[in-house]
Design a protein around this motif. Structure first.
Motif, PDB file in Angstrom:
ATOM      1  N   LEU A 114     -86.301  12.171   5.068  1.00  0.00           N
ATOM      2  CA  LEU A 114     -86.190  11.783   4.327  1.00  0.00           C
ATOM      3  C   LEU A 114     -84.723  10.697   5.570  1.00  0.00           C
ATOM      4  CD1 LEU A 114     -86.033   8.605   3.055  1.00  0.00           C
ATOM      5  CD2 LEU A 114     -85.948  10.449   1.296  1.00  0.00           C
ATOM      6  N   GLU A 115     -83.322  11.794   5.007  1.00  0.00           N
ATOM      7  CA  GLU A 115     -82.491  11.009   5.227  1.00  0.00           C
ATOM      8  C   GLU A 115     -82.133  10.811   6.542  1.00  0.00           C
ATOM      9  OE1 GLU A 115     -77.351  12.321   4.004  1.00  0.00           O
ATOM     10  OE2 GLU A 115     -79.021  14.226   3.858  1.00  0.00           O
ATOM     11  N   ILE A 146     -83.745  12.155  -4.025  1.00  0.00           N
ATOM     12  CA  ILE A 146     -83.710  11.109  -3.176  1.00  0.00           C
ATOM     13  C   ILE A 146     -83.240   9.665  -3.925  1.00  0.00           C
ATOM     14  CG2 ILE A 146     -85.562   9.546  -2.941  1.00  0.00           C
ATOM     15  CD1 ILE A 146     -87.780  12.172  -3.231  1.00  0.00           C
ATOM     16  N   HIS A 147     -82.978   9.854  -4.806  1.00  0.00           N
ATOM     17  CA  HIS A 147     -81.989   8.608  -5.816  1.00  0.00           C
ATOM     18  C   HIS A 147     -81.006   8.695  -4.914  1.00  0.00           C
ATOM     19  CE1 HIS A 147     -79.444   7.123  -8.650  1.00  0.00           C
ATOM     20  NE2 HIS A 147     -80.515   5.988  -9.134  1.00  0.00           N
ATOM     21  N   VAL A 148     -80.331   9.587  -5.093  1.00  0.00           N
ATOM     22  CA  VAL A 148     -78.735   9.635  -4.185  1.00  0.00           C
ATOM     23  C   VAL A 148     -78.824   9.071  -2.582  1.00  0.00           C
ATOM     24  CG1 VAL A 148     -77.078  10.520  -2.678  1.00  0.00           C
ATOM     25  CG2 VAL A 148     -77.503  11.097  -4.918  1.00  0.00           C
ATOM     26  N   LEU A 149     -80.217   9.095  -1.827  1.00  0.00           N
ATOM     27  CA  LEU A 149     -80.096   8.150  -0.772  1.00  0.00           C
ATOM     28  C   LEU A 149     -80.417   7.045  -0.870  1.00  0.00           C
ATOM     29  CD1 LEU A 149     -82.407  10.680   1.416  1.00  0.00           C
ATOM     30  CD2 LEU A 149     -79.554  10.129   1.352  1.00  0.00           C
ATOM     31  N   SER A 150     -80.383   6.372  -2.375  1.00  0.00           N
ATOM     32  CA  SER A 150     -81.420   4.937  -2.386  1.00  0.00           C
ATOM     33  C   SER A 150     -80.499   4.343  -3.060  1.00  0.00           C
ATOM     34  CB  SER A 150     -82.100   5.191  -3.572  1.00  0.00           C
ATOM     35  OG  SER A 150     -81.842   5.305  -4.633  1.00  0.00           O
ATOM     36  N   GLN A 151     -79.013   4.998  -3.886  1.00  0.00           N
ATOM     37  CA  GLN A 151     -78.219   4.189  -3.811  1.00  0.00           C
ATOM     38  C   GLN A 151     -76.747   3.759  -2.579  1.00  0.00           C
ATOM     39  OE1 GLN A 151     -79.556   3.161  -7.083  1.00  0.00           O
ATOM     40  NE2 GLN A 151     -76.656   3.412  -7.099  1.00  0.00           N
ATOM     41  N   LYS A 156     -85.909   0.824  -3.241  1.00  0.00           N
ATOM     42  CA  LYS A 156     -86.643   0.945  -4.680  1.00  0.00           C
ATOM     43  C   LYS A 156     -87.451   2.133  -4.408  1.00  0.00           C
ATOM     44  CE  LYS A 156     -84.510  -2.829  -6.297  1.00  0.00           C
ATOM     45  NZ  LYS A 156     -82.853  -2.532  -7.506  1.00  0.00           N
ATOM     46  N   ILE A 157     -87.219   3.022  -5.438  1.00  0.00           N
ATOM     47  CA  ILE A 157     -88.260   3.804  -6.001  1.00  0.00           C
ATOM     48  C   ILE A 157     -89.271   3.963  -6.766  1.00  0.00           C
ATOM     49  CG2 ILE A 157     -88.171   6.619  -6.439  1.00  0.00           C
ATOM     50  CD1 ILE A 157     -85.735   6.874  -5.530  1.00  0.00           C
ATOM     51  N   ILE A 158     -90.914   4.070  -6.648  1.00  0.00           N
ATOM     52  CA  ILE A 158     -92.295   4.789  -6.839  1.00  0.00           C
ATOM     53  C   ILE A 158     -92.147   5.645  -7.047  1.00  0.00           C
ATOM     54  CG2 ILE A 158     -94.481   3.495  -7.559  1.00  0.00           C
ATOM     55  CD1 ILE A 158     -93.474   1.258  -6.183  1.00  0.00           C
ATOM     56  N   GLU A 159     -92.187   6.049  -8.284  1.00  0.00           N
ATOM     57  CA  GLU A 159     -92.961   8.204  -8.066  1.00  0.00           C
ATOM     58  C   GLU A 159     -94.062   7.712  -8.202  1.00  0.00           C
ATOM     59  OE1 GLU A 159     -90.303  10.764 -10.966  1.00  0.00           O
ATOM     60  OE2 GLU A 159     -89.381   8.874 -11.800  1.00  0.00           O
ATOM     61  N   ARG A 178     -85.351   8.148 -15.072  1.00  0.00           N
ATOM     62  CA  ARG A 178     -84.174   8.538 -14.581  1.00  0.00           C
ATOM     63  C   ARG A 178     -83.699   8.642 -13.373  1.00  0.00           C
ATOM     64  NH1 ARG A 178     -80.218  10.863 -17.674  1.00  0.00           N
ATOM     65  NH2 ARG A 178     -81.729  11.770 -19.053  1.00  0.00           N
ATOM     66  N   TYR A 179     -84.171   8.307 -12.023  1.00  0.00           N
ATOM     67  CA  TYR A 179     -84.069   8.250 -10.671  1.00  0.00           C
ATOM     68  C   TYR A 179     -85.388   7.065 -10.151  1.00  0.00           C
ATOM     69  CZ  TYR A 179     -82.201  13.228 -12.177  1.00  0.00           C
ATOM     70  OH  TYR A 179     -81.681  13.979 -12.682  1.00  0.00           O
ATOM     71  N   SER A 180     -85.899   6.606 -11.105  1.00  0.00           N
ATOM     72  CA  SER A 180     -86.683   5.960 -10.087  1.00  0.00           C
ATOM     73  C   SER A 180     -86.832   4.149 -10.608  1.00  0.00           C
ATOM     74  CB  SER A 180     -88.313   6.432  -9.822  1.00  0.00           C
ATOM     75  OG  SER A 180     -88.700   6.558 -11.221  1.00  0.00           O
ATOM     76  N   ASP A 181     -87.392   3.394 -10.278  1.00  0.00           N
ATOM     77  CA  ASP A 181     -87.497   2.204 -10.774  1.00  0.00           C
ATOM     78  C   ASP A 181     -89.205   2.099 -11.756  1.00  0.00           C
ATOM     79  OD1 ASP A 181     -85.691   0.009  -9.911  1.00  0.00           O
ATOM     80  OD2 ASP A 181     -86.080   1.256  -7.694  1.00  0.00           O
ATOM     81  N   ILE A 182     -89.861   2.715 -10.826  1.00  0.00           N
ATOM     82  CA  ILE A 182     -91.200   2.263 -11.715  1.00  0.00           C
ATOM     83  C   ILE A 182     -91.833   3.522 -11.543  1.00  0.00           C
ATOM     84  CG2 ILE A 182     -93.035   1.363 -12.081  1.00  0.00           C
ATOM     85  CD1 ILE A 182     -91.818  -1.753 -10.734  1.00  0.00           C
TER      86      ILE A 182
END
Length: 389
Positions: A114-115, A146-151, A156-159, A178-182
Motif C-alpha cells: 500500500l505504501e 494503514i491509519h498512519v498512511l491515511s494521515q 478515508k478508511i472503511i473497514e 479507532r483507526y477508520s472512519d466507518i
C-alpha cells in the motif's frame, strides 16, 4: 452415506425463533423500535458511537462510500482477495477502483505494498479518496499502519469487517473505528451471527451517521432541523438527498439482537475448532491459517493453502475430490481483478502476484459453530485421502 457438511451454516436457537415470532405479533414489521435496539446492541459491543442497520453489507458499503463523498473522478482502493462488493461499492458511486496486493501470511492487503503504491500515486496525482480494508476470514488488517498512511496521504478508511464481528485488534473489539472512519459488518447466514440478510455501518462521526441514515431511506427526513423550510404539518417530510430503500426489517433486527447474546460464545467455539484443525492437519502438505499477534480473529473462514509441489493432485482435483466425499469446501475468493467485468478496465493476470498465488492454493474448509468433532474428523480424513492420493 455421510450427510454433506457445508462450509458455513447459521445457528438458530428457540430463543432466536421466539424473538422473530414476537415481532410478527407486534405492531411493527418495519421501521419500529427493534432496529434501533439492534443498532445499539452492536455499537455497545464494539465500542462505536453510531450504528446504521441496512439490508446487506453491500448496501452498507455503498452508503459508507457516499457518506465519505466518493464520486466521479475519485479512486477507491481495496484488496483483490475479497468478495466483489468491496470493490463494486466504488463503482456504484462513479469512482474508479484499484487494488493492493496481499500479505503472504495474513492474506489481507499488505501495508508495505500500500505504501509503495501511494508513493507512486502521489507523484501521478491519483491518490485514493477511500480505502476499503477487508478483514479476510475475520483477521483484522494492520489498521494502525494503514491509519498512519491515511494521515500522510489524506484518504478515508472503511473497514470491511463482514467476516470479523466478535474479533479484536490490539485487544479491542473490531468496529470501534479507532483507526477508520466507518466499519461495515455482514449478517448473512454463513457469517458469525445472522439476521438472515443484513448489514450495518458503524462510526464515531455523527455527521457520517446522519448521512448514512438519510441514504438508507430515500434521502428523506422528518427532522425539521434538517429541512430547507418549516414543516407544513405533522405529516410532513422532505427528501433532501437522493437515497435508497436499504432499510432492515424489524424481523431481521430481532433475530440479530438474539444472536448478539451468543456472539462471544460463537467466536470462542470457532477458535476451539480452528485449534483442533491446526493440530489435526499439522503433518499434511499444506499451510494452516497464521494469526498475527495483534489479532483475535472472528474466524468466519478457515482457509488452508495446499503445497501443490508436495502432492500429485492439482488444486481442482483436491477440491472436487473433497466435494465428492460430501465436504462442502469453497474458495474465498477469486481475485476481483480477474473477473471479466474488471478485465474490461485493463486489469490482467500478473497484476497482483501474491493474490493470484493464494487463489491457486486456497481452499476454505467447513467452519461453523455447530461443526462437530466427528464432522471435523471426516473433513480431515477426506483431505488426507486427497493429498496423499
Amino acid at each position: 452415506m455421510v450427510k454433506p457438511i457445508p462450509y458455513g451454516r447459521q445457528n438458530i436457537s428457540e430463543a432466536d425463533i421466539q424473538s422473530v415470532v414476537d415481532v410478527l405479533r407486534s405492531d411493527f414489521l418495519t421501521q419500529g423500535p427493534v432496529v434501533p435496539a439492534f443498532e445499539q446492541a452492536v455499537v455497545k459491543h464494539c465500542g462505536a458511537t453510531h450504528g446504521v442497520a441496512v439490508n446487506s453489507a453491500t448496501s452498507a458499503l455503498h452508503i459508507a462510500c457516499l457518506a465519505l463523498g466518493l464520486g466521479p473522478g475519485d479512486w477507491l482502493w481495496t484488496t483483490p482477495i475479497t468478495f466483489v462488493a468491496s470493490a463494486n461499492c466504488g463503482l456504484y458511486c462513479g469512482a474508479q477502483v484499484d487494488f493492493i496486493d496481499i500479505d503472504a501470511r495474513t492474506y489481507n492487503l499488505c501495508p508495505l505494498a500500500l505504501e509503495a503504491k501511494l508513493v507512486e500515486a502521489d507523484k501521478q496525482g491519483r491518490l485514493p479518496k477511500v480505502l476499503v480494508a477487508v478483514h479476510l476470514c475475520g483477521q483484522p488488517c494492520d489498521m494502525a499502519a494503514i491509519h498512519v498512511l491515511s494521515q500522510k496521504y489524506g484518504f478515508k478508511i472503511i473497514e470491511d469487517a463482514s467476516h470479523a464481528i466478535g474479533g479484536k485488534y490490539k485487544n479491542e473489539f473490531i468496529g470501534n473505528c479507532r483507526y477508520s472512519d466507518i466499519t461495515v459488518f455482514s449478517f448473512h447466514p454463513v457469517k458469525i451471527i445472522t439476521t438472515a440478510e443484513g448489514g450495518m455501518a458503524v462510526t464515531n462521526d455523527p455527521n457520517l451517521a446522519h448521512s448514512m441514515n438519510l441514504l438508507r431511506s430515500h434521502g428523506i427526513t422528518r427532522d425539521e432541523t434538517h429541512m430547507t423550510h418549516p414543516a407544513d404539518g405533522p405529516w410532513y417530510y422532505q427528501q433532501i438527498t437522493l437515497g435508497f430503500n436499504y432499510r432492515m426489517t424489524e424481523l431481521q433486527a430481532a433475530l440479530g439482537i438474539s444472536q448478539m447474546q451468543r456472539l462471544d460464545a460463537f467466536v470462542t467455539q470457532r477458535h476451539a475448532l480452528a485449534k483442533r484443525y491446526d493440530e489435526l492437519l499439522s503433518d499434511l502438505p499444506l499451510v494452516t491459517p497464521w494469526q498475527h499477534p495483534d489479532s483475535y480473529s472472528g474466524l468466519h473462514l478457515y482457509v488452508i493453502r495446499v503445497r501443490l509441489d508436495q502432492t500429485k493432485q492439482t488444486h481442482r482435483q483436491i477440491f472436487e475430490g473433497l466435494r465428492e466425499q460430501g465436504i462442502g469446501v469453497n474458495v474465498h475468493y477469486i481475485p476481483v481483478h480477474t473477473q471479466p467485468y474488471y478485465a474490461q478496465m485493463g486489469f490482467t493476470m500478473g497484476d497482483y502476484p501474491q493474490a493470484e498465488l493464494y487463489y491457486a492454493q486456497a481452499i476454505s474448509l467447513p467452519m461453523f459453530q455447530d461443526l462437530t468433532h466427528a464432522q471435523q474428523d471426516h473433513v480431515v480424513a477426506a483431505l488426507r485421502k486427497e493429498l496423499t492420493a
